[in-house]
Design a protein around this motif. Structure first.
Motif, PDB file in Angstrom:
ATOM      1  N   UNK A 292     213.556 171.109 -13.230  1.00  0.00           N
ATOM      2  CA  UNK A 292     212.891 171.545 -12.114  1.00  0.00           C
ATOM      3  C   UNK A 292     211.919 170.523 -11.818  1.00  0.00           C
ATOM      4  N   UNK A 293     211.413 169.805 -12.864  1.00  0.00           N
ATOM      5  CA  UNK A 293     210.395 168.326 -12.709  1.00  0.00           C
ATOM      6  C   UNK A 293     211.337 167.487 -11.775  1.00  0.00           C
ATOM      7  N   UNK A 294     212.502 167.173 -12.292  1.00  0.00           N
ATOM      8  CA  UNK A 294     213.189 166.215 -11.586  1.00  0.00           C
ATOM      9  C   UNK A 294     213.843 166.547 -10.078  1.00  0.00           C
ATOM     10  N   UNK A 295     213.885 167.801  -9.911  1.00  0.00           N
ATOM     11  CA  UNK A 295     213.975 168.231  -8.638  1.00  0.00           C
ATOM     12  C   UNK A 295     212.933 167.920  -7.693  1.00  0.00           C
ATOM     13  N   UNK A 296     211.736 168.240  -8.205  1.00  0.00           N
ATOM     14  CA  UNK A 296     210.380 168.030  -7.481  1.00  0.00           C
ATOM     15  C   UNK A 296     210.335 166.696  -6.822  1.00  0.00           C
ATOM     16  N   UNK A 297     210.683 165.744  -7.921  1.00  0.00           N
ATOM     17  CA  UNK A 297     210.771 164.402  -7.767  1.00  0.00           C
ATOM     18  C   UNK A 297     211.653 163.792  -6.699  1.00  0.00           C
ATOM     19  N   UNK A 298     212.731 164.342  -6.689  1.00  0.00           N
ATOM     20  CA  UNK A 298     213.863 164.068  -5.870  1.00  0.00           C
ATOM     21  C   UNK A 298     213.503 164.376  -4.495  1.00  0.00           C
ATOM     22  N   UNK A 299     212.922 165.628  -4.238  1.00  0.00           N
ATOM     23  CA  UNK A 299     212.607 166.122  -2.859  1.00  0.00           C
ATOM     24  C   UNK A 299     211.556 165.091  -2.507  1.00  0.00           C
ATOM     25  N   UNK A 300     210.630 165.074  -3.243  1.00  0.00           N
ATOM     26  CA  UNK A 300     209.099 164.497  -2.761  1.00  0.00           C
ATOM     27  C   UNK A 300     209.457 162.803  -2.590  1.00  0.00           C
TER      28      UNK A 300
END
Length: 331
Positions: A292-300
Motif C-alpha cells: 500500500x505504501x508503494x502504491x501511494x508513492x507511485x500515485x504521488x
C-alpha cells in the motif's frame, strides 16, 4: 510469395493481430452465461475441477492455478488419469470446468459423464456450441474463433488464447465477488519475493531512531542538507516542531528548487528550515501493508513516506528502496 519468404516481423504481427481480434470478438459475445458461470462457482460448497487434453489441458492447468491463487479452490484433473483412479478427487458439490475447442474429445466427455454421476455440476469452455460437450454441461461459455493464427489453420493458437483469457476473466470476476484483497493474496503467496513483499507491514521495514533523518524547524537549511546526506542519503529529511510533531519535509528536489531562488547559497543555507520546507507531507500508517505504501508513492510520484504516532509525532520513514531493494516493480 512463398510463406518461407515472408518477413518474420510481418508474421509475428499477423499472429498477434489474429489472436487480438479473437479476444475482441469474444468481448462482444460475452453474455449472461458468464454471469451464470460465476454465480454457479460462488454457490458451490466444493471446489472447481478443471480438465482438458493437449493444449486445452495446459490452459486448464493454468486456469486452476489462477483460480486457486485468487481465492477459488481449484485443481486440475487429467481426463485420462481420472478414469484410472484419480476420479476420487471429484465430489458432490464440486463443479467440473471442461475445456475443449472441438467439444468432442472422448476422454473429456467420459470424465464429464463420470463427474455428473458423482453429483458434480459442470461448466464448459468450447469453440463449438453444437458439440457433445456443450450439450451436456450445465453452463457453456463460447470461446469460438474465426481462425487459428497458423497458416495451416490447425495449430491451437488463437483458440487457446481465447480459452486462457476467458479463464482469467472467470478468476478475476470471482476474485472481486469474493472481495479477495491484498492480505488474502499475501496469505496464499507466502513464498518468494512477491509473497514476502505483500506480507510486510510498514512498521517491519521503516527507519527509526538513529536511522531517522530529522531536523527541527529552527535548524539551518545547511543542517537539513547534512542530515539528509548522512542518513543513507535518502534524499529527504523530516522536519519537526519543539514537541516532535511532524510539520514538513525537505527533499533533494526542494534543495534544487531553493538553489534557484534569488540570493546566495550561503544566505539560504543559513536560513531556518521552516522557511523552505514542504508542508503537509504524505504519511502512511505503520500497520499498512508495504504494498500500500508503494502504491501511494507511485500515485504521488514520490519515493518516501513519513510515519507518525498517535500524537502526530515523527515516528519513522520508509523509502521505496526499503521495500523494493534497488530493483523496480509495480503493484
Amino acid at each position: 510469395m512463398k510463406a518461407k519468404n515472408r518477413n518474420a516481423l510481418d508474421i509475428g504481427r499477423d499472429v498477434l493481430r489474429i489472436e487480438a481480434e479473437a479476444l475482441l470478438a469474444m468481448i462482444e459475445r460475452l453474455d449472461e452465461s458468464f454471469e451464470n458461470a460465476v454465480g454457479a462457482i460462488l454457490s458451490i460448497p466444493g471446489k472447481v475441477i478443471t480438465t482438458g487434453l493437449g493444449k486445452s489441458g495446459i490452459v486448464a492447468r493454468k486456469t486452476a492455478s489462477t483460480l486457486a491463487s485468487t481465492g477459488t479452490p481449484a485443481f486440475f484433473l487429467h481426463p485420462v488419469e481420472a478414469l484410472h483412479g484419480d476420479l476420487g478427487i471429484v465430489a458432490k458439490g464440486d463443479i467440473l470446468l471442461a475445456i475443449s475447442n472441438s467439444g468432442e474429445n472422448d476422454e473429456v466427455l467420459n470424465l464429464l459423464e463420470a463427474a455428473k454421476k458423482i453429483g458434480a455440476k459442470s461448466l464448459s469452455l468450447t469453440g463449438n456450441l453444437q458439440s457433445t460437450l456443450a450439450r451436456n454441461t450445465d453452463i457453456t461459455l463460447d470461446v469460438s474463433i474465426a481462425r487459428e493464427a497458423c497458416p495451416l489453420g490447425v495449430v491451437p493458437t488463437a483458440s487457446t488464447t481465447a480459452a486462457l483469457a476467458l479463464g482469467d476473466a472467470l478468476a478475476i470476476a470471482l476474485m472481486e465477488k469474493r472481495d479477495f484483497g491484498r492480505e488474502d493474496f499475501a496469505l496464499f503467496h507466502p513464498g518468494g519475493r512477491l509473497g514476502r513483499r505483500l506480507s510486510l507491514r510498514v512498521r517491519d521495514i521503516m527507519r527509526t531512531g538513529e536511522k531517522l533523518p530529522v531536523v527541527s524547524e529552527s535548524d539551518a537549511l545547511a543542517d537539513a542538507l547534512r542530515e539528509m546526506t548522512e542518513r543513507d542519503n535518502l534524499g529527504v529529511v523530516l522536519v519537526v516542531d519543539e514537541g516532535g510533531a511532524l510539520t514538513g519535509v525537505v527533499t533533494d528536489g526542494d534543495i534544487r528548487r531553493i538553489a534557484r531562488l534569488e540570493g546566495t547559497w550561503e544566505e539560504k543555507a543559513a536560513g531556518p528550515v521552516e522557511k523552505f520546507m514542504s508542508r503537509n507531507p504524505k504519511t502512511v500508517d505503520a500497520d499498512s501493508l508495504a504494498s500500500e505504501a508503494v502504491q501511494i508513492m507511485e500515485v504521488r510520484g514520490i519515493t518516501s513516506l513519513a510515519i507518525v504516532d498517535g500524537k502526530g509525532r515523527a515516528a519513522g520513514i520508509v523509502h521505496l528502496h526499503d521495500i523494493l531493494g534497488r530493483g523496480k516493480f509495480t503493484i
